[in-house]
Design an enzyme around this catalytic site. Structure first.
Site, PDB file in Angstrom:
ATOM      1  N   ASP A 110      -4.747  21.502 -12.885  1.00 47.53           N
ATOM      2  CA  ASP A 110      -5.184  20.249 -13.501  1.00 47.53           C
ATOM      3  C   ASP A 110      -4.791  20.314 -14.978  1.00 47.53           C
ATOM      4  O   ASP A 110      -5.339  21.114 -15.745  1.00 47.53           O
ATOM      5  CB  ASP A 110      -6.703  20.102 -13.343  1.00 47.53           C
ATOM      6  CG  ASP A 110      -7.246  18.793 -13.905  1.00 47.53           C
ATOM      7  OD1 ASP A 110      -6.621  18.239 -14.825  1.00 47.53           O
ATOM      8  OD2 ASP A 110      -8.307  18.340 -13.435  1.00 47.53           O
ATOM      9  N   TYR A 128     -13.056  21.216 -13.453  1.00 49.03           N
ATOM     10  CA  TYR A 128     -13.715  19.945 -13.775  1.00 49.03           C
ATOM     11  C   TYR A 128     -14.878  19.709 -12.808  1.00 49.03           C
ATOM     12  O   TYR A 128     -14.723  19.890 -11.602  1.00 49.03           O
ATOM     13  CB  TYR A 128     -12.676  18.825 -13.687  1.00 49.03           C
ATOM     14  CG  TYR A 128     -13.199  17.467 -14.062  1.00 49.03           C
ATOM     15  CD1 TYR A 128     -13.638  17.203 -15.353  1.00 49.03           C
ATOM     16  CD2 TYR A 128     -13.239  16.441 -13.130  1.00 49.03           C
ATOM     17  CE1 TYR A 128     -14.108  15.955 -15.694  1.00 49.03           C
ATOM     18  CE2 TYR A 128     -13.702  15.180 -13.462  1.00 49.03           C
ATOM     19  CZ  TYR A 128     -14.138  14.943 -14.747  1.00 49.03           C
ATOM     20  OH  TYR A 128     -14.599  13.700 -15.089  1.00 49.03           O
ATOM     21  N   ARG A 182       0.833  -1.198   0.000  1.00 46.45           N
ATOM     22  CA  ARG A 182       0.000   0.000   0.000  1.00 46.45           C
ATOM     23  C   ARG A 182       0.874   1.257   0.000  1.00 46.45           C
ATOM     24  O   ARG A 182       0.436   2.339  -0.386  1.00 46.45           O
ATOM     25  CB  ARG A 182      -0.979   0.001   1.184  1.00 46.45           C
ATOM     26  CG  ARG A 182      -1.939   1.169   1.129  1.00 46.45           C
ATOM     27  CD  ARG A 182      -3.238   1.063   1.954  1.00 46.45           C
ATOM     28  NE  ARG A 182      -3.256   0.147   3.042  1.00 46.45           N
ATOM     29  CZ  ARG A 182      -2.676   0.346   4.239  1.00 46.45           C
ATOM     30  NH1 ARG A 182      -2.037   1.469   4.466  1.00 46.45           N
ATOM     31  NH2 ARG A 182      -2.754  -0.570   5.166  1.00 46.45           N
ATOM     32  N   LYS A 190      -6.997   9.573 -19.176  1.00 44.52           N
ATOM     33  CA  LYS A 190      -7.257  10.220 -20.450  1.00 44.52           C
ATOM     34  C   LYS A 190      -6.049  10.062 -21.392  1.00 44.52           C
ATOM     35  O   LYS A 190      -5.752   8.960 -21.778  1.00 44.52           O
ATOM     36  CB  LYS A 190      -7.618  11.685 -20.213  1.00 44.52           C
ATOM     37  CG  LYS A 190      -8.653  11.890 -19.072  1.00 44.52           C
ATOM     38  CD  LYS A 190     -10.054  11.446 -19.424  1.00 44.52           C
ATOM     39  CE  LYS A 190     -11.015  11.431 -18.239  1.00 44.52           C
ATOM     40  NZ  LYS A 190     -11.157  12.697 -17.533  1.00 44.52           N
TER      41      LYS A 190
HETATM   42  C1  PLP Z   1     -11.445  12.969 -16.138  1.00 48.33           C
HETATM   43  C2  PLP Z   1     -10.930  14.178 -15.479  1.00 48.33           C
HETATM   44  C3  PLP Z   1     -10.638  14.184 -14.094  1.00 48.33           C
HETATM   45  C4  PLP Z   1     -10.917  13.003 -13.197  1.00 48.33           C
HETATM   46  O1  PLP Z   1     -10.116  11.903 -13.481  1.00 48.33           O
HETATM   47  P1  PLP Z   1     -10.548  10.376 -13.225  1.00 48.33           P
HETATM   48  O2  PLP Z   1      -9.362   9.617 -13.657  1.00 48.33           O
HETATM   49  O3  PLP Z   1     -11.794  10.137 -14.034  1.00 48.33           O
HETATM   50  O4  PLP Z   1     -10.840  10.268 -11.764  1.00 48.33           O
HETATM   51  C5  PLP Z   1     -10.112  15.341 -13.543  1.00 48.33           C
HETATM   52  N1  PLP Z   1      -9.899  16.443 -14.292  1.00 48.33           N
HETATM   53  C6  PLP Z   1     -10.173  16.477 -15.612  1.00 48.33           C
HETATM   54  C7  PLP Z   1      -9.911  17.728 -16.387  1.00 48.33           C
HETATM   55  C8  PLP Z   1     -10.698  15.351 -16.247  1.00 48.33           C
HETATM   56  O5  PLP Z   1     -10.985  15.405 -17.566  1.00 48.33           O
END
Ligand code: PLP
Length: 362
Positions: free
Chosen positions: A162, A91, A40, A187
Site C-alpha cells: 500500500d 491501514y 461496468r 489522498k
Molecule cells: C485512506 C487509505 C486507504 C483507503 O482508501 P479509501 O480511498 O479511503 O478507500 C488505504 N490505505 C491507506 C494507507 C489509506 O490512507
C-alpha cells in the site's frame, strides 16, 4: 523519463486534432462493434487515468471506486482458505477487512512487525500473500520492501504494498519486487479532498486482468468524474509532494525545538527510525509528519485552535490537515497524544505561526 515528466505527459491523446486532455466520457453503454460496450467493464476516462498511473508505477493500473475497493479486489486473489501475512501497522480498515474475511472462513491472517524482516520472512513461508504499507499510516514506519521482496518465493507468495502515503513520486514498489501496489487516490493522487478513488497497479497483465475481472463482477468501479479529477490531480502530483515534503521538514524542525512537544516523527529528520530505510528506498521524505503531546486533551485542544490548518481526518490534499489518530482507536497502538499532520501547499511560515499559536493557547 522521470516521474515529474511522466505525471504531466502520460494518459493523453496523441492524434492530430485531439484535445490535449481526454475529456470525461459519461456513458453506461456504447454503440456495438467498438472497443467499449457496457461501462461496468471499461470507460475511456478510467483508461486515461490508468495509463498515467501505470506509467508512473511501471505496471498495469486498474482503477477502483476507492482505495478499499482496490484492497478488497486484491485480497480476492487469495485462494479460499489461504494465508495472509500482514503488517501489524497496516491501514486499520485493511486489518478490519482481513478480520471480516477470517471470521467468514475465507482466509487466515498472521500479523507481524514489518520492521523485523527476518521474522516477517519466516512467517511468510508458505503464505499466499504479504501485505505491507510502504509508509505506515499513522505510525510512519518504513519496512525494507526490497529485502522482503527478494526473500519471498516468487510465484508462490504475492507481495502487496500500500503506497498511499508515498505515491509513485517517492517510491515505485514494483521496481523493488512487489506484485501489486495499492493506492488510495482519495489522498495525494486526487490531492484536493474532493473525491474517493482507488487503484491497484499490477506487475503483470495477467494479474491486472484478474483484478479487472473482479472489478467488473463486483461492480467496484470508479466514477467518470472522479477518474477525470484523479488524472488532473496526477498532473501536479510531483509539485505538491515536493512542496509538502519541504514544508513538512520545516515544521518538524520547529516542533523538535518546542518545549511542549514530547517527540516528533518525520522520516526526513536524521535521527528518525524511518530515516535510513526511507533514504535508501525513496526519493524524498514525504508530506506527512506526526508529533506527540503529553495528553489526549492537550492534543484535542490544539486541533480545536488551529485556524490556517484544518482539523479533519484524511490526508494528501492541498490543504494542511491535522488530526489525533488515537480518537479512532481508543486504547489501541497509537499514543493518545499523537497528532498527525498532512502538509499541503500553504506558506510554511503561516503554517508554523498557526501551529505555534495553537500550541501556546492549548
Ligand atoms: C485512506 C487509505 C486507504 C483507503 O482508501 P479509501 O480511498 O479511503 O478507500 C488505504 N490505505 C491507506 C494507507 C489509506 O490512507
Amino acid at each position: 523519463m522521470q516521474p515529474a515528466t511522466l505525471a504531466v505527459l502520460a494518459g493523453r491523446g496523441r492524434e492530430t486534432g485531439e484535445p490535449l486532455n481526454r475529456p470525461p466520457v459519461f456513458a453506461s453503454a456504447f454503440r456495438a462493434g467498438g472497443e467499449h460496450d457496457y461501462a461496468r467493464a471499461a470507460n475511456p476516462t478510467w483508461e486515461a487515468f490508468e495509463e498515467a498511473l501505470g506509467a508512473l508505477d511501471g505496471g498495469v493500473a486498474v482503477a477502483f471506486g476507492s482505495g478499499m475497493a482496490a484492497a478488497a479486489a486484491t485480497l480476492d486473489l487469495v485462494r479460499p482458505g489461504g494465508r495472509v501475512v500482514a503488517a501489524a501497522s497496516a491501514y486499520f480498515e485493511v486489518r478490519r477487512l482481513l478480520e471480516d474475511r477470517e471470521n467468514s472462513g475465507r482466509l487466515t491472517t498472521t500479523y507481524v512487525d514489518p520492521l523485523d524482516t527476518a521474522a516477517l520472512l519466516a512467517a511468510a513461508e508458505g503464505a499466499d500473500l504479504v501485505w505491507l504499507d510502504a509508509l505506515a499510516n499513522p505510525g510512519l514506519d518504513v519496512p525494507d520492501v526490497d529485502l522482503i521482496a527478494a526473500g519471498l518465493r516468487r510465484g508462490e507468495t504475492k507481495l502487496v504494498v500500500d503506497a498511499t502515503l508515498v505515491t509513485p513520486i517517492l517510491m515505485r514498489p514494483l521496481e523493488l519486487g512487489a506484485d501489486v501496489v495499492i493506492h488510495s487516490a482519495t489522498k495525494f493522487i486526487g490531492g484536493h479532498s474532493d473525491l474517493l478513488l482507488g487503484a491497484a497497479v499490477a506487475r503483470t497483465h495477467d494479474l491486472a486482468e484478474q483484478l479487472r475481472r473482479g472489478r467488473t463482477s463486483t461492480g467496484a468501479v470508479p466514477g467518470t468524474m472522479d477518474t477525470w479529477l484523479g488524472l488532473r490531480g496526477i498532473r501536479t502530483l510531483a509539485l505538491r509532494i515536493e512542496r509538502g515534503s519541504r514544508t513538512a521538514r520545516e515544521l518538524a524542525e520547529h516542533l523538535v525545538r518546542h518545549p511542549a512537544v514530547r517527540a516528533v516523527r518525520y522520516p526526513g529528520l536524521a535521527g528518525d527510525p524511518a530515516h535510513v530505510p526511507m533514504q535508501r528506498l525513496m526519493s524524498s521524505f514525504g508530506a506527512v509528519l506526526a508529533f506527540e503531546l503529553d495528553r489526549a486533551a492537550h492534543a484535542d485542544s490544539v486541533c480545536a485552535r488551529v485556524q490556517v490548518i484544518t482539523h479533519a481526518t484524511s490526508l494528501g490534499g492541498v490543504e494542511t490537515l491535522i488530526e489525533r489518530p488515537g480518537r479512532w482507536h481508543p486504547g489501541a497502538v497509537v499514543a493518545p497524544g499523537l497528532l498527525r499532520i498532512s502538509v499541503g501547499c500553504e506558506d510554511p511560515g503561516d503554517l508554523w505561526r498557526d501551529l505555534e499559536r495553537a500550541l501556546a493557547a492549548a
